[in-house]
Design a protein around this motif. Sequence first.
Motif, PDB file in Angstrom:
ATOM      1  N   ILE A 113       0.820  -1.220   0.000  1.00 25.09           N
ATOM      2  CA  ILE A 113       0.000   0.000   0.000  1.00 25.09           C
ATOM      3  C   ILE A 113       0.851   1.267   0.000  1.00 25.09           C
ATOM      4  N   PRO A 114       1.769   1.459   0.961  1.00 26.00           N
ATOM      5  CA  PRO A 114       2.598   2.682   0.890  1.00 26.00           C
ATOM      6  C   PRO A 114       3.513   2.693  -0.325  1.00 26.00           C
ATOM      7  N   LEU A 115       3.944   1.519  -0.783  1.00 28.10           N
ATOM      8  CA  LEU A 115       4.790   1.472  -1.978  1.00 28.10           C
ATOM      9  C   LEU A 115       4.009   1.938  -3.206  1.00 28.10           C
ATOM     10  N   LEU A 116       2.756   1.505  -3.327  1.00 24.50           N
ATOM     11  CA  LEU A 116       1.935   1.912  -4.459  1.00 24.50           C
ATOM     12  C   LEU A 116       1.678   3.417  -4.430  1.00 24.50           C
ATOM     13  N   LEU A 117       1.372   3.955  -3.251  1.00 20.71           N
ATOM     14  CA  LEU A 117       1.123   5.392  -3.143  1.00 20.71           C
ATOM     15  C   LEU A 117       2.377   6.197  -3.497  1.00 20.71           C
ATOM     16  N   ALA A 118       3.532   5.736  -3.014  1.00 22.54           N
ATOM     17  CA  ALA A 118       4.779   6.436  -3.330  1.00 22.54           C
ATOM     18  C   ALA A 118       5.100   6.344  -4.814  1.00 22.54           C
ATOM     19  N   LYS A 119       4.850   5.184  -5.405  1.00 22.12           N
ATOM     20  CA  LYS A 119       5.109   4.997  -6.843  1.00 22.12           C
ATOM     21  C   LYS A 119       4.221   5.939  -7.665  1.00 22.12           C
ATOM     22  N   LEU A 120       2.951   6.027  -7.310  1.00 28.40           N
ATOM     23  CA  LEU A 120       2.049   6.899  -8.048  1.00 28.40           C
ATOM     24  C   LEU A 120       2.438   8.373  -7.891  1.00 28.40           C
ATOM     25  N   TRP A 121       2.894   8.749  -6.695  1.00 28.14           N
ATOM     26  CA  TRP A 121       3.334  10.126  -6.508  1.00 28.14           C
ATOM     27  C   TRP A 121       4.572  10.425  -7.352  1.00 28.14           C
ATOM     28  N   SER A 122       5.470   9.452  -7.432  1.00 31.48           N
ATOM     29  CA  SER A 122       6.708   9.690  -8.181  1.00 31.48           C
ATOM     30  C   SER A 122       6.458   9.861  -9.679  1.00 31.48           C
ATOM     31  N   VAL A 123       5.385   9.250 -10.202  1.00 31.68           N
ATOM     32  CA  VAL A 123       5.098   9.370 -11.640  1.00 31.68           C
ATOM     33  C   VAL A 123       3.974  10.376 -11.916  1.00 31.68           C
ATOM     34  N   PHE A 124       3.498  11.049 -10.880  1.00 32.80           N
ATOM     35  CA  PHE A 124       2.398  11.999 -11.028  1.00 32.80           C
ATOM     36  C   PHE A 124       2.632  13.031 -12.142  1.00 32.80           C
ATOM     37  N   PRO A 125       3.843  13.575 -12.300  1.00 28.06           N
ATOM     38  CA  PRO A 125       4.055  14.568 -13.364  1.00 28.06           C
ATOM     39  C   PRO A 125       3.760  14.057 -14.764  1.00 28.06           C
ATOM     40  N   LYS A 126       3.848  12.741 -14.955  1.00 26.18           N
ATOM     41  CA  LYS A 126       3.621  12.202 -16.306  1.00 26.18           C
ATOM     42  C   LYS A 126       2.183  12.402 -16.764  1.00 26.18           C
ATOM     43  N   LEU A 127       1.281  12.665 -15.818  1.00 22.38           N
ATOM     44  CA  LEU A 127      -0.106  12.943 -16.209  1.00 22.38           C
ATOM     45  C   LEU A 127      -0.207  14.214 -17.044  1.00 22.38           C
ATOM     46  N   PHE A 128       0.789  15.085 -16.905  1.00 19.81           N
ATOM     47  CA  PHE A 128       0.736  16.378 -17.575  1.00 19.81           C
ATOM     48  C   PHE A 128       1.611  16.423 -18.832  1.00 19.81           C
ATOM     49  N   GLU A 129       2.186  15.280 -19.188  1.00 18.47           N
ATOM     50  CA  GLU A 129       3.016  15.254 -20.396  1.00 18.47           C
ATOM     51  C   GLU A 129       2.155  15.428 -21.644  1.00 18.47           C
ATOM     52  N   ARG A 130       2.694  16.108 -22.614  1.00 18.66           N
ATOM     53  CA  ARG A 130       2.027  16.279 -23.905  1.00 18.66           C
ATOM     54  C   ARG A 130       3.027  15.992 -25.023  1.00 18.66           C
ATOM     55  N   PRO A 131       2.609  15.307 -26.064  1.00 18.79           N
ATOM     56  CA  PRO A 131       1.261  14.779 -26.303  1.00 18.79           C
ATOM     57  C   PRO A 131       0.952  13.595 -25.392  1.00 18.79           C
ATOM     58  N   LEU A 132      -0.329  13.291 -25.242  1.00 25.01           N
ATOM     59  CA  LEU A 132      -0.731  12.194 -24.376  1.00 25.01           C
ATOM     60  C   LEU A 132      -0.193  10.861 -24.870  1.00 25.01           C
ATOM     61  N   ILE A 133      -0.209  10.643 -26.183  1.00 25.52           N
ATOM     62  CA  ILE A 133       0.280   9.400 -26.785  1.00 25.52           C
ATOM     63  C   ILE A 133       1.383   9.752 -27.777  1.00 25.52           C
ATOM     64  N   LYS A 134       2.568   9.201 -27.546  1.00 26.24           N
ATOM     65  CA  LYS A 134       3.705   9.514 -28.403  1.00 26.24           C
ATOM     66  C   LYS A 134       3.988   8.415 -29.426  1.00 26.24           C
ATOM     67  N   SER A 135       3.629   7.183 -29.083  1.00 25.40           N
ATOM     68  CA  SER A 135       3.914   6.050 -29.959  1.00 25.40           C
ATOM     69  C   SER A 135       3.071   4.866 -29.502  1.00 25.40           C
ATOM     70  N   VAL A 136       3.135   3.787 -30.272  1.00 24.03           N
ATOM     71  CA  VAL A 136       2.394   2.583 -29.874  1.00 24.03           C
ATOM     72  C   VAL A 136       2.913   2.026 -28.549  1.00 24.03           C
ATOM     73  N   PRO A 137       4.243   1.872 -28.365  1.00 23.45           N
ATOM     74  CA  PRO A 137       4.726   1.406 -27.058  1.00 23.45           C
ATOM     75  C   PRO A 137       4.303   2.327 -25.912  1.00 23.45           C
ATOM     76  N   HIS A 138       4.298   3.641 -26.192  1.00 24.36           N
ATOM     77  CA  HIS A 138       3.880   4.592 -25.157  1.00 24.36           C
ATOM     78  C   HIS A 138       2.401   4.413 -24.822  1.00 24.36           C
ATOM     79  N   ALA A 139       1.582   4.139 -25.820  1.00 24.86           N
ATOM     80  CA  ALA A 139       0.158   3.893 -25.584  1.00 24.86           C
ATOM     81  C   ALA A 139      -0.046   2.625 -24.759  1.00 24.86           C
ATOM     82  N   VAL A 140       0.738   1.580 -25.083  1.00 24.69           N
ATOM     83  CA  VAL A 140       0.655   0.327 -24.319  1.00 24.69           C
ATOM     84  C   VAL A 140       1.063   0.571 -22.872  1.00 24.69           C
ATOM     85  N   GLU A 141       2.137   1.343 -22.698  1.00 22.96           N
ATOM     86  CA  GLU A 141       2.635   1.628 -21.351  1.00 22.96           C
ATOM     87  C   GLU A 141       1.601   2.406 -20.541  1.00 22.96           C
TER      88      GLU A 141
END
Length: 367
Positions: A72-100
């Motif tokens: 539980i704390p590991l998941l919360l910390a992991k999500l916080w660490s990648v939180f900035p990626k929600l604001f990346e543009r463009p939303l989809i850069k490639s097929v692998p990026h879409a899968v990821e």
Amino acid sequence: MSLPRFTSAAHSERVTSRIGLALAVTFTTCFLTGLISHLIQHPPGWFWWPSRPAGLYRVTQGLHVISGIASIPLLLAKLWSVFPKLFERPLIKSVPHAVERGSVLVLSASAFFELTTGLLNIAQNYPWNFYFPQIHYAIAWVAIGSILVHVAVKIPILRRALTKGEPEPATAPGLSRRGFLRTTWLAAGVSVVATAGATVPLLRGISPLKWRSDEGSQGVPVNRTAAGAGITPVTADWRLEVVTPSGTRGFSLDELRALPQTTAELPIACVEGWSRSAVWTGVSFPDLLRAAGGKPGMQMIVTSMEKSGIYATSVLPGEHTADGITLLALKLNGEVLDLDHGYPCRVIAPNRPGVLQTKWVAKLEAA
């Protein structure tokens, strides 16, 4: 409108990769031990589970719950660490990026579902109308599958982040990278120590959040009481019915007490992760089957006096009925079983989940 900037060291690839690796270990451990528990309770034809060591299920199921809590704390910390990626543009850069991105969405949703429902299960709080074991098991496969996809897509980043040094900005706001990681490890450790006393005896005195603090009657907690199961005190004419290929034999309580008695210290290990050791006395299944005209090692269907419970009937495999410490228990910790613990008799077998240690036994029948 300009996008927000995230410069904290907690959002670095190195932090995300290290926490993600730890989460993969705890979640995979939780998945594998949960899979074992599910297969024991709903065994397919190819599955085999031994009767020894007697406390093995206690370890695997305790590890299942502990690793889930650590996640539980590991998941919360992991999500916080990648939180900035929600604001990346463009939303989809490639097929692998879409899968990821898709794998992250599925992973997050399924992981939150598993951990939340798992916590509610150990608290025996069920604010839903579905059958928990079945749905929890199904979503576990979704979660582990999305983890595998996510890791496969992220292998290049993981390799780079974990093998190459990444200098930390001297002016980064907030916790340093090392400070954030230490806080995460501390939170995971505290969550484990605070709860693990439910299954680890050495931690029982220092686990304030253990979910089984009560000892219950006769020194053992009770999940399902006689009142909850609709069981009333048995009458003097009660008899246990034992059906084997050689015929049917009835045993009164006095006749069961007159058979050779075996005493063994065995744990009750519940699917919720808690466990307690106790001293049980009763008739061993090999002795009982021989007295009824059967042979040890026969698979037996155990039927309770309980009428409507999901586990009112269980199957006791042959490797357990052949084991001399698989008991039809009549006493607990030196006292006659009270009604909540299964009076007049109950099954207590080594290396079995508590839900399969059928109470208030009325009938044993060769499968």
